[in-house]
Design an enzyme around this catalytic site. Structure first.
Site, PDB file in Angstrom:
ATOM      1  N   LYS A 120      -8.984  -4.877 -39.335  1.00  0.00           N
ATOM      2  CA  LYS A 120      -9.626  -5.696 -40.370  1.00  0.00           C
ATOM      3  C   LYS A 120      -8.967  -7.069 -40.495  1.00  0.00           C
ATOM      4  CE  LYS A 120     -11.275  -1.738 -42.995  1.00  0.00           C
ATOM      5  NZ  LYS A 120     -11.264  -1.055 -44.296  1.00  0.00           N
ATOM      6  N   ASN A 121      -8.382  -7.522 -39.407  1.00  0.00           N
ATOM      7  CA  ASN A 121      -7.707  -8.813 -39.394  1.00  0.00           C
ATOM      8  C   ASN A 121      -8.732  -9.920 -39.139  1.00  0.00           C
ATOM      9  OD1 ASN A 121      -6.489 -11.153 -38.069  1.00  0.00           O
ATOM     10  ND2 ASN A 121      -4.580 -10.029 -38.223  1.00  0.00           N
TER      11      ASN A 121
END
Length: 169
Positions: A120-121
């Protein structure tokens, strides 16, 4: 690419018993590290890990010198391993990639490895998109996003990237 005794070992920013400080690496002897300047009286200084301080001091040096070299490119591996959300490191990495002619597919593979630990970067997804806008391998993106969504159906970044890829395809 840039392990060279440094960085995260497992692509997740964890310390490595074999870490070699940049000052002890022959290829970095010509660089003067740039310390972080928190001003004369920081209210609440952050106690960074020594490896992180070392990596960042050398990153600031190449950034200030605008050095777009192979060693600077490899240094971004360590910076990103220690702090995957460092937007400046990702931006500088893209500049190095373009200057060195690194294959876009190599950068996609890099993000695929990192996504295993940090799916989820935001910076990771932005980096992929920057190269896919030129490469335009949307089948690869659809497969990559499908795997990310299968792993976590609430991964907003994967859904947004998938939507972009579908519109572009």
């Amino acid at each position: 690419s840039g392990d060279g005794g440094g960085g995260g070992g497992d692509d997740d920013g964890s310390s490595s018993a074999s870490y070699v400080p940049y000052a002890e690496r022959d290829e970095w002897r010509d660089v003067t590290p740039v310390k972080q300047d928190d001003g004369p009286m920081p209210v609440c200084p952050i106690a960074y890990a020594p490896e992180y301080v070392d990596v960042m001091d050398y990153f600031r040096a190449v950034l200030m010198a605008r050095e777009l070299s192979q060693r600077a490119y490899e240094l971004t591996d360590d910076v990103i391993a220690h702090n995957p959300a460092n937007y400046t490191a990702w931006h500088f990495r893209r500049a190095c990639v373009r200057a060195l002619g690194v294959a876009a597919t190599d950068e996609l593979a890099f993000t695929e490895r990192l996504a295993k630990h940090n799916p989820k970067n935001y910076q990771l997804w932005h980096h992929r998109r920057a190269f896919q806008e030129t490469l335009r391998d949307f089948e690869r993106e659809l497969a990559f996003t499908a795997a990310a969504i299968e792993h976590d159906a609430k991964n907003y970044h994967a859904w947004a990237h998938r939507q972009w890829a579908l519109v572009e395809a």
